[in-house]
Design an enzyme around this catalytic site. Structure first.
Site: not given
Length: 262
Positions: A143, A138
């Site tokens: 994410e 990330h």
């Protein structure tokens, strides 16, 4: 991508700081994209030292941070606003009103995300963006599964990220599971991107970023699309790259070329 492999974290921080120092010497009113976490701290110390030595000034600089925990006020010790004040802003000549961090206590986070994008645009865009990288690839709080052209938005943190950041919170302290983060598309809009990574625990993420396919499962792989992205990593973070010697050769040749330029 430019891949710079150095001996250790101290060399990584010094190299990264020098990139920002040169940027500020070239353009005193630069718009900086900044990051938090343990990796940038030594880089910020280098910038503070350069400011103290009057090699650079931040008086005309505008800054935008990548992300912030949703649910924390800027005065909370674990907020990224607090971190930036403690690690950089309180020690340089920057005007605090020209430093922006996503508002973790926004009454309407969705409107705050739109407003953050508008502020970046109004400032003329980000000249140079600093990044770290998570174990899962990330960047910011984008994410895995994040859209590669996403904009500033609210994101839910993965279990891995929550576990990685748990060390910053006391056992009985509230730890947010949501954030406001610049999107991957926002990051790619920066004119230059500098990613720092150190330690063997980042080796898998660096491998996926540099030698893996472009994929949402590794958000940092989107940097393959950027025309001026520099990855500054130590030997441990580079340990799983198959072409380490080639990357070092390329960087040596680049430095020779730069030394010949006026």
């Amino acid at each position: 991508m430019q891949i710079v492999i150095l001996k250790d974290s101290a060399e990584v921080a010094a190299y990264g700081a020098n990139i920002f120092i040169k940027q500020l010497q070239k353009k005193t009113n630069s718009v900086l994209g900044l990051a938090t976490g343990s990796t940038p701290v030594s880089l910020y110390r280098g910038l503070i030292e350069a400011c103290d030595a009057e090699l650079i000034s931040f008086k005309d600089v505008t800054s935008f941070n990548l992300d912030e925990y949703l649910g924390l006020k800027g005065t909370h010790p674990q907020s990224y606003r607090y971190f930036m004040n403690e690690q950089l802003f309180n020690h340089i000549d920057i005007i605090k009103a020209q430093t922006y961090v996503p508002p973790g206590d926004a009454e309407n986070p969705l409107e705050a995300c739109v407003g953050y994008e508008e502020k970046i645009k109004a400032a003329g865009g980000i000249d140079i963006q600093l990044l770290g990288i998570g174990r899962n690839g990330h960047i910011g709080f984008n994410e895995p599964s994040s859209g590669l052209m996403s904009r500033t938005r609210v994101k839910t943190l993965t279990k891995a990220t929550i576990e990685d950041n748990a060390r910053f919170f006391h056992d009985d302290e509230y730890q947010p599971h949501l954030s406001i983060t610049m999107g991957i598309g926002t990051i790619l809009d920066a004119k230059k991107v500098v990613l720092l990574a150190t330690g063997e625990n980042k080796a898998d993420a660096i491998l996926a970023t540099v030698e893996g396919p472009l994929m949402a499962a590794c958000p940092a792989s989107a940097l393959q699309l950027h025309t001026d992205a520099v990855l500054v990593i130590d030997e441990a973070a580079a340990s799983k790259l198959s072409d380490r010697d080639f990357y070092k050769h390329i960087e040596n040749e680049n430095q020779k070329l730069m030394a010949k330029l006026p």
